[in-house]
Design a protein around this motif. Structure first.
Motif, PDB file in Angstrom:
ATOM      1  N   GLN A 107       0.852  -1.430  -0.194  1.00 26.23           N
ATOM      2  CA  GLN A 107      -0.263  -0.015  -0.433  1.00 26.23           C
ATOM      3  C   GLN A 107       0.918   1.121   0.212  1.00 26.23           C
ATOM      4  O   GLN A 107       0.901   1.783  -1.132  1.00 26.23           O
ATOM      5  CB  GLN A 107      -0.801  -0.130   1.609  1.00 26.23           C
ATOM      6  CG  GLN A 107      -1.505  -1.014   1.296  1.00 26.23           C
ATOM      7  CD  GLN A 107      -2.484  -0.962   2.149  1.00 26.23           C
ATOM      8  OE1 GLN A 107      -2.618  -0.415   3.592  1.00 26.23           O
ATOM      9  NE2 GLN A 107      -4.213  -0.872   1.740  1.00 26.23           N
ATOM     10  N   SER A 108       1.479   1.513   1.472  1.00 24.76           N
ATOM     11  CA  SER A 108       2.738   2.668   1.220  1.00 24.76           C
ATOM     12  C   SER A 108       3.611   2.742   1.965  1.00 24.76           C
ATOM     13  O   SER A 108       2.819   2.268   3.195  1.00 24.76           O
ATOM     14  CB  SER A 108       1.015   4.353   2.135  1.00 24.76           C
ATOM     15  OG  SER A 108       1.704   5.352   1.903  1.00 24.76           O
ATOM     16  N   THR A 109       4.409   2.713   2.184  1.00 28.79           N
ATOM     17  CA  THR A 109       5.839   2.627   2.516  1.00 28.79           C
ATOM     18  C   THR A 109       7.096   4.096   2.713  1.00 28.79           C
ATOM     19  O   THR A 109       6.764   4.750   2.001  1.00 28.79           O
ATOM     20  CB  THR A 109       6.318   1.298   2.346  1.00 28.79           C
ATOM     21  OG1 THR A 109       6.948   1.468   3.005  1.00 28.79           O
ATOM     22  CG2 THR A 109       7.319   2.279   0.862  1.00 28.79           C
ATOM     23  N   THR A 115       7.339   9.219   1.009  1.00 27.88           N
ATOM     24  CA  THR A 115       6.181   9.060   1.450  1.00 27.88           C
ATOM     25  C   THR A 115       6.110   7.742   0.194  1.00 27.88           C
ATOM     26  O   THR A 115       5.642   9.264  -0.704  1.00 27.88           O
ATOM     27  CB  THR A 115       4.776   9.607   1.874  1.00 27.88           C
ATOM     28  OG1 THR A 115       5.346   9.742   3.139  1.00 27.88           O
ATOM     29  CG2 THR A 115       3.390   8.288   1.720  1.00 27.88           C
ATOM     30  N   THR A 117       3.448   5.334  -2.648  1.00 30.78           N
ATOM     31  CA  THR A 117       1.911   5.238  -2.119  1.00 30.78           C
ATOM     32  C   THR A 117       1.891   4.001  -3.541  1.00 30.78           C
ATOM     33  O   THR A 117       2.612   4.515  -4.800  1.00 30.78           O
ATOM     34  CB  THR A 117       0.880   5.866  -2.002  1.00 30.78           C
ATOM     35  OG1 THR A 117       1.757   6.238  -0.914  1.00 30.78           O
ATOM     36  CG2 THR A 117      -0.338   5.285  -2.058  1.00 30.78           C
ATOM     37  N   ARG A 118       1.653   2.398  -3.671  1.00 30.40           N
ATOM     38  CA  ARG A 118       1.476   2.088  -4.514  1.00 30.40           C
ATOM     39  C   ARG A 118       0.104   2.805  -5.342  1.00 30.40           C
ATOM     40  O   ARG A 118      -0.988   3.087  -4.147  1.00 30.40           O
ATOM     41  CB  ARG A 118       0.878   0.209  -4.270  1.00 30.40           C
ATOM     42  CG  ARG A 118       0.644   0.082  -5.500  1.00 30.40           C
ATOM     43  CD  ARG A 118       0.116  -1.831  -4.380  1.00 30.40           C
ATOM     44  NE  ARG A 118      -0.151  -2.673  -5.760  1.00 30.40           N
ATOM     45  CZ  ARG A 118      -1.438  -4.017  -5.623  1.00 30.40           C
ATOM     46  NH1 ARG A 118      -0.834  -4.291  -4.562  1.00 30.40           N
ATOM     47  NH2 ARG A 118      -1.345  -4.715  -6.081  1.00 30.40           N
ATOM     48  N   ARG A 119       0.089   2.673  -6.648  1.00 28.94           N
ATOM     49  CA  ARG A 119      -0.974   3.210  -7.159  1.00 28.94           C
ATOM     50  C   ARG A 119      -1.658   2.104  -8.756  1.00 28.94           C
ATOM     51  O   ARG A 119      -1.016   1.279  -9.208  1.00 28.94           O
ATOM     52  CB  ARG A 119      -1.480   4.496  -8.126  1.00 28.94           C
ATOM     53  CG  ARG A 119      -0.778   5.776  -7.242  1.00 28.94           C
ATOM     54  CD  ARG A 119      -1.649   5.970  -6.079  1.00 28.94           C
ATOM     55  NE  ARG A 119      -1.493   7.098  -4.861  1.00 28.94           N
ATOM     56  CZ  ARG A 119      -1.957   7.356  -3.902  1.00 28.94           C
ATOM     57  NH1 ARG A 119      -3.667   7.379  -3.877  1.00 28.94           N
ATOM     58  NH2 ARG A 119      -1.529   8.408  -3.304  1.00 28.94           N
ATOM     59  N   PHE A 138       2.795   5.101  -9.014  1.00 30.74           N
ATOM     60  CA  PHE A 138       3.442   4.761  -7.266  1.00 30.74           C
ATOM     61  C   PHE A 138       3.554   6.558  -7.396  1.00 30.74           C
ATOM     62  O   PHE A 138       3.670   7.100  -8.928  1.00 30.74           O
ATOM     63  CB  PHE A 138       4.666   4.221  -6.946  1.00 30.74           C
ATOM     64  CG  PHE A 138       5.729   4.475  -7.509  1.00 30.74           C
ATOM     65  CD1 PHE A 138       6.476   6.142  -7.079  1.00 30.74           C
ATOM     66  CD2 PHE A 138       6.483   4.050  -8.621  1.00 30.74           C
ATOM     67  CE1 PHE A 138       7.466   6.077  -8.120  1.00 30.74           C
ATOM     68  CE2 PHE A 138       7.503   4.598  -9.578  1.00 30.74           C
ATOM     69  CZ  PHE A 138       8.082   5.145  -8.892  1.00 30.74           C
TER      70      PHE A 138
END
Length: 249
Positions: A107-109, A115, A117-119, A138
């Motif tokens: 998801q997000s890291t 930051t 974030t997966r998209r 991302f």
């Protein structure tokens, strides 16, 4: 921030005080098979020596395992201890190549103040997606930096538009060569790239993944002409050459 287009989807990004490498594709010109019979791939040579490309790199992001995004030369030349973020399901295959610090981007890291974030992305629409497999995009966010949306190997479809609305990115990086597989569009073409510009009227669009592979159908000149016709100013749609570095506020 500083964004250097290496070739195809490969980017070297200086962001938030760190250097990231995205989708390393290091194969020599004409060393891999053709997709369409038009030319061996890649059709262009790397603009720099691999050692120079790797200098300073602290994190690698691999969006998927197609050879034009993570190839055998990259697997050989990348230091095995470099941290790698990938889509879930690819981590074991990457580890099989000897890499010791591989994490799926579920998801997000937060990494070193960035930051990530997966998209969602779709490598085409319809039956061709099964052939192409899963991909990710991302977003990047850091204090004092523009928000980046790297769309990746995707066509323009509702989740991409939703990400643009949700995130309101300052910079959107598209793959805009109009590549086709079995006649199906598998990344954005000129028309879809122009539509992205309309969806995000305050963003700077950076079109990449161009003129390196023989299944592409849109050249840089084609895209610029389409942008001119569509009323998109050159300052809003940037189409860097291989090896070109953009300094973006």
């Amino acid at each position: 921030m500083q964004l250097e287009l290496i070739r195809n989807a490969t980017l070297k990004v200086t962001y938030g005080g760190h250097i990231l490498l995205v989708d390393p594709y290091f194969a020599p010109r004409h060393s891999l098979p053709s997709f369409t019979g038009r030319s061996p791939n890649p059709m262009t040579e790397l603009p720099h020596e691999i050692d120079d490309i790797l200098e300073g790199v602290e994190l690698v992001i691999v969006s998927h395992l197609h050879t034009d995004h993570f190839d055998a030369v990259a697997k050989e030349r990348l230091p095995k201890s470099l941290p790698i973020l990938c889509q879930p399901g690819d981590e074991e295959k990457i580890r099989e190549s000897g890499f010791t610090n591989v994490s799926p981007l579920t998801q997000s890291t937060v990494w070193q103040g960035l930051t990530i974030t997966r998209r969602q992305g779709s490598h085409g629409v319809g039956p061709v997606v099964e052939k192409m497999g899963q991909v990710i995009g991302f977003t990047l966010v850091a204090s004092g930096e523009p928000t980046i949306y790297w769309a990746g190997d995707t066509v323009l479809y509702p989740p991409v538009a939703e990400t643009i609305r949700e995130v309101s990115p300052d910079i959107i990086i598209t793959h805009s060569c109009g590549a086709r597989w079995d006649s199906d569009l598998i990344v954005m073409d000129a028309e879809q790239t122009i539509e992205v510009s309309h969806l995000a009227p305050r963003a700077t669009i950076v079109a990449t993944h161009m003129e390196a592979l023989d299944h592409a159908t849109v050249t840089r000149e084609d895209l610029r002409q389409a942008a001119d016709t569509g009323g998109i100013a050159p300052s809003r749609l940037l189409i860097p050459a291989d090896g070109e570095t953009l300094h973006l506020a």
